[in-house]
Design a protein around this motif. Structure first.
Motif, PDB file in Angstrom:
ATOM      1  N   VAL A  75       0.849  -1.177   0.000  1.00 29.97           N
ATOM      2  CA  VAL A  75       0.000   0.000   0.000  1.00 29.97           C
ATOM      3  C   VAL A  75       0.890   1.235   0.000  1.00 29.97           C
ATOM      4  O   VAL A  75       1.755   1.378   0.855  1.00 29.97           O
ATOM      5  CB  VAL A  75      -0.910   0.036   1.248  1.00 29.97           C
ATOM      6  N   GLN A  76       0.645   2.083  -0.964  1.00 33.84           N
ATOM      7  CA  GLN A  76       1.371   3.349  -1.004  1.00 33.84           C
ATOM      8  C   GLN A  76       0.398   4.474  -1.240  1.00 33.84           C
ATOM      9  O   GLN A  76      -0.479   4.389  -2.091  1.00 33.84           O
ATOM     10  CB  GLN A  76       2.433   3.327  -2.106  1.00 33.84           C
ATOM     11  N   LEU A  77       0.571   5.520  -0.478  1.00 29.98           N
ATOM     12  CA  LEU A  77      -0.218   6.732  -0.653  1.00 29.98           C
ATOM     13  C   LEU A  77       0.731   7.882  -0.934  1.00 29.98           C
ATOM     14  O   LEU A  77       1.838   7.932  -0.386  1.00 29.98           O
ATOM     15  CB  LEU A  77      -1.026   7.041   0.606  1.00 29.98           C
ATOM     16  N   GLN A  78       0.282   8.801  -1.750  1.00 33.34           N
ATOM     17  CA  GLN A  78       1.094   9.972  -2.051  1.00 33.34           C
ATOM     18  C   GLN A  78       0.222  11.204  -2.014  1.00 33.34           C
ATOM     19  O   GLN A  78      -0.706  11.344  -2.809  1.00 33.34           O
ATOM     20  CB  GLN A  78       1.743   9.846  -3.429  1.00 33.34           C
ATOM     21  N   ALA A  79       0.514  12.088  -1.071  1.00 32.24           N
ATOM     22  CA  ALA A  79      -0.205  13.359  -0.991  1.00 32.24           C
ATOM     23  C   ALA A  79       0.526  14.396  -1.832  1.00 32.24           C
ATOM     24  O   ALA A  79       1.757  14.426  -1.862  1.00 32.24           O
ATOM     25  CB  ALA A  79      -0.304  13.825   0.452  1.00 32.24           C
ATOM     26  N   LEU A  96      -5.715  19.482  -2.169  1.00 33.21           N
ATOM     27  CA  LEU A  96      -4.732  18.424  -1.992  1.00 33.21           C
ATOM     28  C   LEU A  96      -5.276  17.129  -2.572  1.00 33.21           C
ATOM     29  O   LEU A  96      -6.481  16.876  -2.543  1.00 33.21           O
ATOM     30  CB  LEU A  96      -4.415  18.232  -0.512  1.00 33.21           C
ATOM     31  N   SER A  97      -4.370  16.312  -3.071  1.00 33.15           N
ATOM     32  CA  SER A  97      -4.729  15.009  -3.626  1.00 33.15           C
ATOM     33  C   SER A  97      -4.016  13.918  -2.857  1.00 33.15           C
ATOM     34  O   SER A  97      -2.868  14.093  -2.419  1.00 33.15           O
ATOM     35  CB  SER A  97      -4.321  14.930  -5.095  1.00 33.15           C
ATOM     36  N   CYS A  98      -4.679  12.793  -2.717  1.00 37.37           N
ATOM     37  CA  CYS A  98      -4.074  11.603  -2.122  1.00 37.37           C
ATOM     38  C   CYS A  98      -4.285  10.471  -3.116  1.00 37.37           C
ATOM     39  O   CYS A  98      -5.417  10.002  -3.296  1.00 37.37           O
ATOM     40  CB  CYS A  98      -4.730  11.276  -0.789  1.00 37.37           C
ATOM     41  N   ALA A  99      -3.217  10.078  -3.770  1.00 36.05           N
ATOM     42  CA  ALA A  99      -3.286   9.030  -4.777  1.00 36.05           C
ATOM     43  C   ALA A  99      -2.822   7.712  -4.177  1.00 36.05           C
ATOM     44  O   ALA A  99      -1.856   7.675  -3.399  1.00 36.05           O
ATOM     45  CB  ALA A  99      -2.412   9.394  -5.974  1.00 36.05           C
ATOM     46  N   GLY A 100      -3.496   6.642  -4.563  1.00 31.27           N
ATOM     47  CA  GLY A 100      -3.152   5.335  -4.032  1.00 31.27           C
ATOM     48  C   GLY A 100      -2.546   4.436  -5.078  1.00 31.27           C
ATOM     49  O   GLY A 100      -2.929   4.506  -6.255  1.00 31.27           O
ATOM     50  N   SER A 101      -1.617   3.586  -4.667  1.00 27.41           N
ATOM     51  CA  SER A 101      -1.100   2.526  -5.530  1.00 27.41           C
ATOM     52  C   SER A 101      -1.042   1.252  -4.713  1.00 27.41           C
ATOM     53  O   SER A 101      -0.729   1.265  -3.526  1.00 27.41           O
ATOM     54  CB  SER A 101       0.279   2.883  -6.090  1.00 27.41           C
ATOM     55  N   GLY A 102      -1.415   0.160  -5.349  1.00 27.65           N
ATOM     56  CA  GLY A 102      -1.495  -1.107  -4.627  1.00 27.65           C
ATOM     57  C   GLY A 102      -2.721  -1.209  -3.749  1.00 27.65           C
ATOM     58  O   GLY A 102      -2.813  -2.105  -2.916  1.00 27.65           O
ATOM     59  N   ILE A 103      -3.636  -0.303  -3.944  1.00 28.29           N
ATOM     60  CA  ILE A 103      -4.834  -0.264  -3.122  1.00 28.29           C
ATOM     61  C   ILE A 103      -5.922   0.490  -3.873  1.00 28.29           C
ATOM     62  O   ILE A 103      -5.622   1.462  -4.582  1.00 28.29           O
ATOM     63  CB  ILE A 103      -4.556   0.442  -1.777  1.00 28.29           C
TER      64      ILE A 103
END
Length: 123
Positions: free
Chosen positions: A1-5, A19-26
């Motif tokens: 799980v990775q999140l990137q703000a 603001l954005s919070c993008a997810g990868s692996g989730i």
């Protein structure tokens, strides 16, 4: 799980940021996502959360009426729209995942954190 703000920056008082919070692996749409902020010398503060139960949203009193959290399922992203920013809103903002559909309001309940994004409010 990775999140990137992302989406932070320098704004004048009264202005807005998203603001954005993008997810990868989730798939963010399946879980509650929280937003926190931390100013220098202060503890990390919970400010908002969106659950998967009818996308219910929750806000700290300090941001209620000015901030709005929402999902964009197609982009696997959660947004935090911030309006009427004031110097006291300046902080590093984080999004966080807790692996459950319901919101919580304290940092220990969240298990994965994105790297923060800096918000500076100054004239």
């Amino acid at each position: 799980v990775q999140l990137q703000a992302s989406g932070g920056g320098l704004v004048q008082p009264g202005n807005s940021l998203r603001l954005s919070c993008a997810g990868s692996g989730i798939t963010l749409n399946n879980y509650a996502i929280g937003w926190f902020r931390q100013a220098p010398g202060k503890q990390r503060e919970w400010i908002s959360c969106i659950s998967t139960v009818d996308d219910n949203t929750y806000y700290a009193d300090s941001v209620k009426g000015r901030f709005t959290v929402a999902r964009d399922s197609a982009k696997n992203t959660v947004f935090l729209q911030m309006k009427g920013l004031q110097p006291e809103d300046a902080a590093v903002y984080f999004c966080a995942y807790r692996g459950f559909f319901r919101c919580e309001f304290e940092a220990p309940y969240f298990t994965s954190w994105g790297q923060g994004t800096q918000v500076t409010v100054s004239s």
